[in-house]
Design a protein around this motif. Structure first.
Motif, short mmCIF file in Angstrom:
data_model
loop_
_atom_site.label_atom_id
_atom_site.label_comp_id
_atom_site.label_asym_id
_atom_site.label_seq_id
_atom_site.Cartn_x
_atom_site.Cartn_y
_atom_site.Cartn_z
N UNK A 83 0.83 -1.20 0.00
CA UNK A 83 0.00 0.00 0.00
C UNK A 83 0.87 1.26 0.00
N UNK A 84 1.97 1.22 0.73
CA UNK A 84 2.88 2.38 0.74
C UNK A 84 3.39 2.68 -0.67
N UNK A 85 3.69 1.63 -1.43
CA UNK A 85 4.15 1.82 -2.81
C UNK A 85 3.06 2.44 -3.67
N UNK A 86 1.82 1.99 -3.48
CA UNK A 86 0.69 2.58 -4.22
C UNK A 86 0.53 4.06 -3.88
N UNK A 87 0.61 4.36 -2.59
CA UNK A 87 0.42 5.74 -2.14
C UNK A 87 1.55 6.63 -2.63
N UNK A 88 2.76 6.10 -2.65
CA UNK A 88 3.89 6.88 -3.18
C UNK A 88 3.67 7.24 -4.64
N UNK A 89 3.24 6.28 -5.45
CA UNK A 89 3.00 6.57 -6.87
C UNK A 89 1.87 7.58 -7.04
N UNK A 90 0.91 7.53 -6.13
CA UNK A 90 -0.22 8.46 -6.19
C UNK A 90 0.20 9.89 -5.82
N UNK A 91 1.11 10.01 -4.86
CA UNK A 91 1.49 11.33 -4.34
C UNK A 91 2.85 11.79 -4.86
N UNK A 92 3.44 11.09 -5.82
CA UNK A 92 4.85 11.28 -6.13
C UNK A 92 5.22 12.70 -6.55
N UNK A 93 4.29 13.45 -7.10
CA UNK A 93 4.60 14.82 -7.50
C UNK A 93 4.18 15.86 -6.46
N UNK A 94 3.55 15.39 -5.39
CA UNK A 94 3.05 16.31 -4.37
C UNK A 94 4.14 16.72 -3.39
N UNK A 95 4.01 17.90 -2.83
CA UNK A 95 4.88 18.36 -1.75
C UNK A 95 4.03 18.71 -0.54
N UNK A 96 3.21 19.73 -0.69
CA UNK A 96 2.23 20.03 0.36
C UNK A 96 0.97 19.22 0.10
N UNK A 97 0.48 18.54 1.12
CA UNK A 97 -0.69 17.68 0.96
C UNK A 97 -1.65 17.87 2.12
N UNK A 98 -2.86 17.38 1.94
CA UNK A 98 -3.85 17.40 3.02
C UNK A 98 -3.41 16.46 4.14
N UNK A 99 -3.81 16.76 5.35
CA UNK A 99 -3.46 15.92 6.51
C UNK A 99 -4.14 14.56 6.45
N UNK A 100 -5.17 14.43 5.60
CA UNK A 100 -5.93 13.17 5.51
C UNK A 100 -5.02 11.96 5.31
N UNK A 101 -4.04 12.08 4.43
CA UNK A 101 -3.22 10.93 4.05
C UNK A 101 -2.40 10.42 5.24
N UNK A 102 -1.81 11.34 5.99
CA UNK A 102 -1.07 10.95 7.19
C UNK A 102 -2.02 10.36 8.23
N UNK A 103 -3.15 11.00 8.43
CA UNK A 103 -4.10 10.52 9.44
C UNK A 103 -4.66 9.15 9.08
N UNK A 104 -4.85 8.88 7.78
CA UNK A 104 -5.29 7.55 7.34
C UNK A 104 -4.25 6.50 7.71
N UNK A 105 -2.99 6.80 7.45
CA UNK A 105 -1.91 5.87 7.80
C UNK A 105 -1.80 5.71 9.31
N UNK A 106 -1.88 6.81 10.03
CA UNK A 106 -1.75 6.80 11.49
C UNK A 106 -2.85 5.96 12.13
N UNK A 107 -4.08 6.13 11.69
CA UNK A 107 -5.19 5.37 12.25
C UNK A 107 -5.08 3.89 11.88
#
Length: 205
Positions: A83-107
């Motif tokens: 899943x981390x690999x999928x998320x990396x490919x999804x966010x690969x061009x992002x720098x600033x992102x919504x807190x949702x992604x971290x909170x999803x992983x954290x939960x």
């Protein structure tokens, strides 16, 4: 600062480039040769500091591993890393992102040691699609526009299609998937169908 390692890439000599997801950023950081790399693994949560150095890639410094109970179960480690690999490919061009992604992983990482890993990842995938406004609930095939019936072909991004519109369809009962979209729970879906849904997840976000 705390974050999840989503990708590690070897650079020159034994240097590595580390992609770290934090509360509001997706950092690309440099870990220099000679530093301890033994706690750098995809999927791990870490505490760290960033040393900025002008135009160069910032350095990953003062690294501490924040261990989680699931890490002793290799099968769960493998699924989590997928899943981390999928998320990396999804966010690969992002720098600033919504807190949702971290909170999803954290939960989710707090649930991983006591839940089926594949089922948890499927739920995370559905939650992410819903957050981005991409969770498909239409009554028509996304490819040809025809009205869908009881059974649909489930495709990448959890899009519904006519079974005849897809080369190698993964057939699912439409209402079963719609119920899953509402609850984000696979409790009413058996292991065989759960594995089919997971196959779709692995196709990408």
């Amino acid at each position: 600062m705390q974050g999840f390692i989503l990708k590690i890439t070897k650079s020159i000599r034994e240097d590595v480039i580390v992609k770290v997801l934090t509360q509001g950023h997706y950092h690309t950081l440099y870990r220099f040769y000679g530093a301890r790399h033994n706690i750098l693994y995809t999927g791990r949560k870490i505490d760290f500091e960033i040393e900025y150095q002008g135009v160069h890639i910032p350095k990953l410094r003062n690294l501490t591993h924040l261990p989680k109970p699931y890490e002793v179960e290799l099968d769960k480690v493998y699924v989590w890393q997928q899943f981390c690999a999928l998320l990396d490919r999804h966010l690969h061009e992002a720098k600033q992102i919504e807190s949702f992604y971290f909170e999803l992983m954290e939960h989710s990482v707090t649930l991983l040691h006591r839940q089926n890993a594949r089922r948890l990842i499927c739920s995370m995938y559905a939650s992410l699609l819903e957050f981005e406004g991409r969770l498909y609930r239409e009554d028509s095939c996304f490819m040809c526009g025809a009205l869908l019936h009881e059974f649909v072909a489930l495709t990448r991004g959890f899009l519904f299609a006519c079974p005849s519109c897809v080369t190698t369809p993964i057939i699912m009962q439409k209402q079963l998937m719609l119920d899953f979209y509402e609850t984000k729970s696979l409790i009413n879906i058996d292991d065989i169908n759960c594995d089919r849904i997971y196959e779709v997840v692995l196709q990408g976000l």
